[in-house]
Design an enzyme around this catalytic site. Structure first.
Site, short mmCIF file in Angstrom:
data_model
loop_
_atom_site.label_atom_id
_atom_site.label_comp_id
_atom_site.label_asym_id
_atom_site.label_seq_id
_atom_site.Cartn_x
_atom_site.Cartn_y
_atom_site.Cartn_z
N CYS A 1 1.02 -1.12 -0.06
CA CYS A 1 0.01 -0.01 -0.08
C CYS A 1 0.84 1.38 0.03
O CYS A 1 2.14 1.26 0.09
CB CYS A 1 -0.98 0.07 1.15
SG CYS A 1 -0.15 0.12 2.75
N ASP B 1 18.13 24.17 -31.89
CA ASP B 1 16.97 24.16 -31.24
C ASP B 1 17.19 23.95 -29.70
O ASP B 1 16.15 24.14 -28.99
CB ASP B 1 15.88 23.24 -31.76
CG ASP B 1 15.69 23.35 -33.11
OD1 ASP B 1 15.43 24.32 -33.82
OD2 ASP B 1 15.70 22.27 -33.90
N CYS C 1 3.38 1.54 2.80
CA CYS C 1 4.85 0.64 2.57
C CYS C 1 5.76 1.78 1.86
O CYS C 1 6.81 1.74 1.74
CB CYS C 1 4.58 -0.40 1.47
SG CYS C 1 3.44 -1.72 2.35
N ASP D 1 14.35 19.56 -33.67
CA ASP D 1 15.22 18.33 -33.93
C ASP D 1 16.79 18.53 -34.15
O ASP D 1 17.62 17.80 -34.42
CB ASP D 1 14.87 17.71 -35.18
CG ASP D 1 15.38 18.08 -36.74
OD1 ASP D 1 15.35 19.47 -36.53
OD2 ASP D 1 15.63 17.62 -37.27
N ASP E 1 9.98 24.27 -34.86
CA ASP E 1 11.19 24.59 -35.75
C ASP E 1 10.54 24.07 -37.14
O ASP E 1 9.57 23.55 -37.28
CB ASP E 1 12.38 23.60 -35.46
CG ASP E 1 13.56 24.01 -36.31
OD1 ASP E 1 13.85 24.96 -36.73
OD2 ASP E 1 14.12 23.01 -36.57
#
Length: 726
Positions: free
Chosen positions: A3, A617, A6, A613, A416
């Site tokens: 639970c 960027d 724990c 990418d 971009d």
């Protein structure tokens, strides 16, 4: 672990160890991620710390074997729960029948006692063992509640079986509640078994990803001999044979041969792609008809598949910010329930009338049984696991739960251009100026030193011919501006028109007129200057991706403002923006300009994502609320990103946002039902309805409700695996 309490126990114990910097425990996977100073503490010390509070820690497992070890442990736990559950049910059902039909027969309570004893102390022994371990360390969890409730019902019933006259002499009925102890344990074991089986579904994505790696490969030796070797023996530079129908084992490049390759398991794209000599292939994809030989470039955890597995595992084990509320509640939940149960008994005992003691005991047992910290502990991690796993199946790689939560709140996205909106495969369509072959070869030599896609397009265009390529004496790269170099004693500048203007390069009018005509057609211009004088330019086109306009339209329909930032000239930027329907765009943007634009959106209260990418960027991605990388881009962009779209299809972006919103909706649903279940269930179990309509919840039904609460939370999370996300 059983639970949320724990989770708190393990986190606090590990966090207290010297040298430990961060601890994240996941109840759904029974796993923990620890960041620590290995000069101050060792994994063995961490294991002993966890063992000291009644748990154990599996360590010293190689990364590749971790998931197998966890899967074996999970299957063993499921089998154990199944066997104990069946045994408990076989004995609990007759106990329940005896309690309902033969409740007044003296012999029935002795038979019920005999049947209940193995249920409590054999099939339910783990509840008592774990509760004792917790008590020794002054902590409590769900096992404590189960052990207290069933233990009290059992002892009270046993006492009334042996010495019924002790109560009867005082005018009270010596009731027995063996069925409460037996059936509650059976129901809770049933619930835990169903819960564990359901949790297997939330981790299915990892198992599917692990299954994409073949166990062995065919390695081609230097003498041409072919040898089948284990995947672990493959090294960078090895030559491998990939036959029809086989999975590709490592990332590499085709040396000879060609085929169509199914990359759908990685990118989500259903159509196979052609791969021939010189082209890259990825581990986990499936070779279809042809055969080819490839050179291994990345192996093991460094492959794209390996990084996906690592990231998905880390994301599934991370905590969403909303979990902090649950953690605060979990820290006091079990002790609070124990106090509530004691108060329930005392109130019943003091004002409950002639059957006060009996009703008080039943109500106290029901309160202890119905309280469910399991549902609270599982509400967030199971939904996160299912959501992250579903995203991976769709070619969307999410770094952590916090990122998943942030994506839900996006209201501005900055795109971009090159490689994001466009295909990222630029090609030169026209060259103006540069009449001398020696100048062209100088440009080719310089651009060969650059990794920018436009530079590679220029190199490909100038590769034809047998002219000698000169040496580059000095080379400087300026992201967003271009490159500068010295070749044959001449100073060269290659880049955007802005880079030439900033260096006060003279541009002949005939070049300006020719360039303007090309830009109006949507071409990007790469300018070339020698010794401070522009001598030519390359017109480069990069087609807009199929589906880019549809993706932008969907984002706008979702209420998200979309803008584009590019280093290209104004005419090119305008042509691309109009093609995909982006009203706000900015041209000739340097990396710092992109970052500044993201900050300006923050200033207007926007939650911003930067999608890119390339290296240029990464600065803007670093300052955005959510950095999203296109998976075919640079490793730097992917490292910065909180989300990576492995597929080049920009339509994956709105799908990722929809998935994020649905995942967080499921989290909120789970938390609502977990909280409301306890808020309503505990008072009813305590008997608040008794003065109104005489209703007092039987512990048997309290146990069933408690068991079903956890199962319902996990099942709700599993809906994410089957939701249709277009």
């Amino acid at each position: 672990m059983t639970c949320a309490s724990c989770v708190q126990s393990v986190e606090s114990m590990l966090g207290a160890q010297q040298g430990v910097q961060e601890v994240v425990v996941n109840l759904a996977t029974n796993s923990v991620r620890v960041r620590f100073d290995d000069a101050a503490v060792t994994p063995e010390v961490l294991r002993k710390a966890v063992q000291s509070i009644g748990y154990d820690l599996v360590i010293d497992v190689a990364d590749d074997g971790l998931d197998d070890a966890l899967a074996r442990e999970q299957q063993q736990r499921i089998r154990s729960l199944r066997d104990r559950m069946i045994g408990a049910l076989v004995l609990a059902v007759p106990v329940m029948i005896l309690g309902m039909v033969f409740m007044h027969a003296a012999w029935a309570r002795w038979v019920a006692w005999a049947l209940t004893t193995p249920v409590v102390f054999v099939f339910g022994r783990d509840f008592f063992i774990n509760a004792w371990k917790q008590a020794r360390h002054r902590t409590a969890n769900m096992d404590t509640l189960v052990a207290l409730s069933t233990g009290m019902a059992y002892l009270f019933s046993a006492f009334n079986t042996v010495l019924p006259q002790m109560l009867e002499e005082r005018g009270l009925t010596a009731h027995v509640y063996f069925e409460a102890a037996a059936v509650v344990i059976a129901f809770i074991l049933l619930g835990k078994w169903l819960e564990e089986r359901a949790k297997v579904g939330t981790s299915a994505a990892i198992r599917q990803l692990m299954g994409l790696r073949p166990d062995s490969v065919v390695r081609v030796e230097e003498d041409g001999a072919q040898q089948e070797v284990p995947l672990g023996d493959v090294a960078i530079g090895d030559l491998l044979l990939v036959r029809p129908g086989e999975r590709i084992a490592v990332d590499g490049r085709v040396v000879d041969g060609s085929s169509f390759v199914d990359e759908s398991a990685l990118t989500g794209e259903p159509m196979p792609v052609e791969r021939s000599a010189g082209m890259a292939v990825l581990a986990g994809s499936v070779n279809q008809k042809g055969s080819f030989r490839m050179r291994a470039e990345k192996v093991g955890a460094t492959t794209l598949l390996g990084r996906i597995i690592s990231t998905v595992r880390q994301a599934q084990g991370s905590k969403a910010p909303v979990q902090r509320l649950v953690d605060r509640v979990a820290a006091v939940f079990v002790p609070g329930v124990m106090v509530a149960a004691l108060l329930t008994f005392l109130i019943w005992w003091s004002v409950g009338g002639p059957d006060a003691s009996t009703h008080g005991l039943l109500a106290m047992v029901s309160v202890l049984v119905i309280a469910c910290p399991c549902a609270l502990g599982l509400a967030t991690p199971t939904a996160i696991m299912a959501g992250v796993g579903r995203a991976a199946e769709m070619g969307i790689l999410i770094k952590d739960a916090e990122s998943l939560e942030k994506v839900r709140d996006l209201d501005a996205i900055v795109l971009d251009k090159t490689g994001t909106i466009t295909e990222g495969r630029p090609r030169v369509v026209e060259m103006i100026g540069l009449e001398e072959v020696v100048d062209r070869m100088a440009v080719r030599a310089i651009e060969a030193r650059s990794e920018h896609p436009l530079a590679q397009a220029v190199v490909a265009y100038l590769t034809n011919g047998k002219a000698a390529v000169p040496e580059v004496d000095h080379f400087e790269s300026h992201p967003g501006m271009g490159v500068r170099a010295t070749v044959n004693g001449h100073a060269w500048t290659i880049g955007s028109r802005r880079s030439l203007d900033e260096r006060r390069v003279q541009v002949p009018m005939e070049l300006v007129r020719s360039a303007a005509a090309l830009e109006r057609k949507g071409s990007t211009l790469v300018w070339v200057a020698r010794d401070g004088q522009a001598v030519g330019a390359f017109a480069i086109t990069d087609p807009v991706k199929e589906g880019a306009a549809e993706a932008v339209a969907r984002l706008q329909d979702m209420g998200i403002a979309v803008s584009m930032q590019t280093g290209d000239g104004p005419r090119t930027a305008k042509a691309v923006a109009e093609a995909v329907g982006i009203p706000m765009h900015r041209s000739e943007a340097l990396p710092a300009d992109k970052a500044a634009y993201v900050r300006s959106l923050h200033g207007h209260g926007k939650v911003v994502a930067m999608v890119g990418d390339g290296i240029n960027d990464s600065e803007a991605m670093a300052v955005a609320d959510v950095a999203i990388a296109m998976g075919k881009g640079s490793d730097i962009a992917m490292e910065v990103a909180q989300m990576t779209l492995i597929s080049p299809d920009l339509r994956a972006l709105p799908r990722a946002i929809v998935l994020s919103r649905r995942t967080m909706r499921v989290v909120r649903q789970n938390l609502f039902w977990a909280f409301i279940y306890n808020v309503i269930g505990i008072p009813i179990a305590a008997g608040v309805l008794y003065p109104v309509n005489g209703f007092l919840l039987d512990p048997v039904f309290a146990g069933a409700a408690m068991a079903l609460s956890s199962v319902s939370v996990v099942s709700n999370s599993l809906r994410l695996r089957w939701m249709r996300i277009a």
